[in-house]
Design a protein around this motif. Structure first.
Motif, PDB file in Angstrom:
ATOM      1  N   THR A  49       0.819  -1.209   0.000  1.00 59.82           N
ATOM      2  CA  THR A  49       0.000   0.000   0.000  1.00 59.82           C
ATOM      3  C   THR A  49       0.853   1.258   0.000  1.00 59.82           C
ATOM      4  N   VAL A  50       1.942   1.269   0.765  1.00 59.49           N
ATOM      5  CA  VAL A  50       2.772   2.462   0.861  1.00 59.49           C
ATOM      6  C   VAL A  50       3.583   2.676  -0.404  1.00 59.49           C
ATOM      7  N   GLY A  51       4.093   1.600  -1.001  1.00 59.31           N
ATOM      8  CA  GLY A  51       4.958   1.719  -2.167  1.00 59.31           C
ATOM      9  C   GLY A  51       4.373   2.546  -3.293  1.00 59.31           C
ATOM     10  N   PRO A  52       3.154   2.227  -3.795  1.00 62.17           N
ATOM     11  CA  PRO A  52       2.578   3.022  -4.879  1.00 62.17           C
ATOM     12  C   PRO A  52       2.372   4.479  -4.509  1.00 62.17           C
ATOM     13  N   ALA A  53       1.988   4.746  -3.253  1.00 62.99           N
ATOM     14  CA  ALA A  53       1.790   6.138  -2.832  1.00 62.99           C
ATOM     15  C   ALA A  53       3.094   6.913  -2.892  1.00 62.99           C
ATOM     16  N   LEU A  54       4.195   6.252  -2.568  1.00 63.84           N
ATOM     17  CA  LEU A  54       5.489   6.923  -2.640  1.00 63.84           C
ATOM     18  C   LEU A  54       5.886   7.213  -4.076  1.00 63.84           C
ATOM     19  N   ARG A  55       5.625   6.267  -4.965  1.00 60.82           N
ATOM     20  CA  ARG A  55       6.114   6.397  -6.337  1.00 60.82           C
ATOM     21  C   ARG A  55       5.275   7.340  -7.176  1.00 60.82           C
ATOM     22  N   ARG A  56       4.058   7.636  -6.756  1.00 56.04           N
ATOM     23  CA  ARG A  56       3.127   8.386  -7.583  1.00 56.04           C
ATOM     24  C   ARG A  56       3.668   9.770  -7.923  1.00 56.04           C
ATOM     25  N   GLY A  57       3.973   9.997  -9.183  1.00 57.89           N
ATOM     26  CA  GLY A  57       4.367  11.319  -9.648  1.00 57.89           C
ATOM     27  C   GLY A  57       5.795  11.701  -9.325  1.00 57.89           C
ATOM     28  N   LEU A  58       6.571  10.826  -8.709  1.00 54.38           N
ATOM     29  CA  LEU A  58       7.935  11.162  -8.335  1.00 54.38           C
ATOM     30  C   LEU A  58       8.852   9.976  -8.594  1.00 54.38           C
ATOM     31  N   SER A  59      10.123  10.269  -8.794  1.00 56.29           N
ATOM     32  CA  SER A  59      11.112   9.209  -8.912  1.00 56.29           C
ATOM     33  C   SER A  59      11.819   9.086  -7.567  1.00 56.29           C
ATOM     34  N   TRP A  60      11.299   8.201  -6.712  1.00 53.61           N
ATOM     35  CA  TRP A  60      11.807   8.084  -5.353  1.00 53.61           C
ATOM     36  C   TRP A  60      12.931   7.066  -5.279  1.00 53.61           C
ATOM     37  N   THR A  61      13.991   7.416  -4.560  1.00 55.65           N
ATOM     38  CA  THR A  61      15.026   6.438  -4.244  1.00 55.65           C
ATOM     39  C   THR A  61      14.817   5.878  -2.839  1.00 55.65           C
ATOM     40  N   LEU A  62      14.017   6.579  -2.009  1.00 46.68           N
ATOM     41  CA  LEU A  62      13.703   6.071  -0.677  1.00 46.68           C
ATOM     42  C   LEU A  62      12.786   4.860  -0.787  1.00 46.68           C
ATOM     43  N   ARG A  63      13.102   3.814  -0.052  1.00 47.19           N
ATOM     44  CA  ARG A  63      12.232   2.648  -0.003  1.00 47.19           C
ATOM     45  C   ARG A  63      11.221   2.817   1.121  1.00 47.19           C
ATOM     46  N   SER A  64       9.990   2.375   0.872  1.00 41.09           N
ATOM     47  CA  SER A  64       8.973   2.465   1.915  1.00 41.09           C
ATOM     48  C   SER A  64       9.323   1.527   3.064  1.00 41.09           C
ATOM     49  N   VAL A  65       9.007   1.970   4.268  1.00 40.55           N
ATOM     50  CA  VAL A  65       9.330   1.224   5.482  1.00 40.55           C
ATOM     51  C   VAL A  65       8.066   1.125   6.332  1.00 40.55           C
ATOM     52  N   PRO A  66       7.651  -0.079   6.723  1.00 45.74           N
ATOM     53  CA  PRO A  66       6.481  -0.184   7.607  1.00 45.74           C
ATOM     54  C   PRO A  66       6.819   0.344   8.993  1.00 45.74           C
ATOM     55  N   GLY A 103      14.845  15.546  -1.571  1.00 46.51           N
ATOM     56  CA  GLY A 103      15.004  16.881  -2.122  1.00 46.51           C
ATOM     57  C   GLY A 103      13.948  17.800  -1.536  1.00 46.51           C
ATOM     58  N   ALA A 104      13.219  18.495  -2.411  1.00 46.28           N
ATOM     59  CA  ALA A 104      12.154  19.385  -1.951  1.00 46.28           C
ATOM     60  C   ALA A 104      10.804  18.680  -1.890  1.00 46.28           C
ATOM     61  N   ALA A 105      10.755  17.416  -2.297  1.00 41.16           N
ATOM     62  CA  ALA A 105       9.491  16.677  -2.332  1.00 41.16           C
ATOM     63  C   ALA A 105       9.274  15.937  -1.020  1.00 41.16           C
ATOM     64  N   VAL A 106       8.028  15.957  -0.544  1.00 39.66           N
ATOM     65  CA  VAL A 106       7.667  15.306   0.715  1.00 39.66           C
ATOM     66  C   VAL A 106       6.389  14.507   0.512  1.00 39.66           C
ATOM     67  N   ARG A 107       6.314  13.348   1.146  1.00 45.15           N
ATOM     68  CA  ARG A 107       5.083  12.572   1.209  1.00 45.15           C
ATOM     69  C   ARG A 107       4.802  12.256   2.676  1.00 45.15           C
ATOM     70  N   LEU A 108       3.565  12.492   3.102  1.00 43.34           N
ATOM     71  CA  LEU A 108       3.117  12.160   4.453  1.00 43.34           C
ATOM     72  C   LEU A 108       2.129  11.010   4.327  1.00 43.34           C
ATOM     73  N   LEU A 109       2.546   9.821   4.752  1.00 43.09           N
ATOM     74  CA  LEU A 109       1.756   8.616   4.532  1.00 43.09           C
ATOM     75  C   LEU A 109       1.348   7.982   5.850  1.00 43.09           C
ATOM     76  N   THR A 148      -0.431  14.230   2.419  1.00 46.01           N
ATOM     77  CA  THR A 148       0.410  15.395   2.135  1.00 46.01           C
ATOM     78  C   THR A 148      -0.435  16.632   1.861  1.00 46.01           C
ATOM     79  N   GLY A 149      -1.475  16.477   1.045  1.00 46.97           N
ATOM     80  CA  GLY A 149      -2.316  17.619   0.708  1.00 46.97           C
ATOM     81  C   GLY A 149      -3.104  18.149   1.887  1.00 46.97           C
ATOM     82  N   ARG A 150      -3.449  17.281   2.802  1.00 47.21           N
ATOM     83  CA  ARG A 150      -4.234  17.706   3.962  1.00 47.21           C
ATOM     84  C   ARG A 150      -3.391  18.498   4.956  1.00 47.21           C
ATOM     85  N   PHE A 151      -2.111  18.144   5.059  1.00 53.80           N
ATOM     86  CA  PHE A 151      -1.233  18.811   6.022  1.00 53.80           C
ATOM     87  C   PHE A 151      -0.096  19.512   5.275  1.00 53.80           C
TER      88      PHE A 151
END
Length: 211
Positions: A13-30, A62-68, A76-79
């Protein structure tokens, strides 16, 4: 088996949310999940305030943030103010584990204040960080909690929307007495030597108040 399935589901569930619209090198962590317990004291453990809020993993690249959320919901959009605050931190890559909450006039955390049209709110949404999982390209999961806390405090020092979790008295029963006296949500006890392990753990134990 159950913890393995939980970790796998979280990654899905977290993986797709991280990848959406960005090229992330961070791996999702439960997230690391505490086990319920009764009040206790144990040498080598620390005690933190437990907050009434939403568990949020904050990913920065970088300047991109995701709050999951722990279920992979993107807040992210809510906060936006919190996302901007985390984006302003100096580390290029970052993964924080924490809780979004707001506080009443007595500085007690209130999950209800995060919903639309809340009652009288004293603070805006605040990010209470209680762990730093990755920083500046370094995976800190195998480092002891005490070392990760030092990195966390350095990162968010003197920020008005980002705070480290409040430490309670060093003795577990004194910490619990403070929780009851102040009306906190509870406490989370943590083995200060513990690594960060996603899923349910007995290295973190939570004691809830009946406030």
């Amino acid at each position: 088996m159950h913890s393995h399935v939980t970790r796998r589901a979280t990654m899905m569930t977290v993986g797709p949310a991280l990848r959406r619209g960005l090229s992330w090198t961070l791996r999702s962590v439960p997230p690391m999940l505490p086990t319920p317990a009764l009040p206790f004291h144990r040498p080598g453990w620390i005690y933190e305030e437990k907050y009434d809020g939403w568990r949020i993993m904050a990913y920065k690249q970088g300047a991109a943030v995701r709050l999951l959320s722990r279920n992979g919901i993107d807040y992210t959009g809510r906060f936006r103010a919190l996302a901007a605050a985390i984006a302003s931190l100096p580390d290029v890559t970052l993964l924080l584990d924490g809780e979004v909450t707001a506080f009443d006039a007595h500085l007690l955390s209130r999950r209800a204040f995060l919903h639309p049209d809340p009652p009288a709110v004293v603070t805006p949404p605040i990010y209470i960080a209680f762990d730093c999982v990755q920083a500046s390209g370094r995976d800190l999961r195998e480092h002891p909690l005490g070392a990760r806390r030092e990195v966390l405090e350095r990162l968010i020092a003197d920020h008005h929307l980002l705070f480290p979790a409040r430490r309670l008295p060093a003795h577990g029963l004194a910490a619990w007495a403070e929780v009851q006296r102040r009306g906190y949500e509870g406490l989370v006890a943590k083995d200060e030597s513990s690594a960060y392990r996603g899923g349910r753990t007995r290295s973190w134990l939570k004691v809830k108040s009946s406030r």
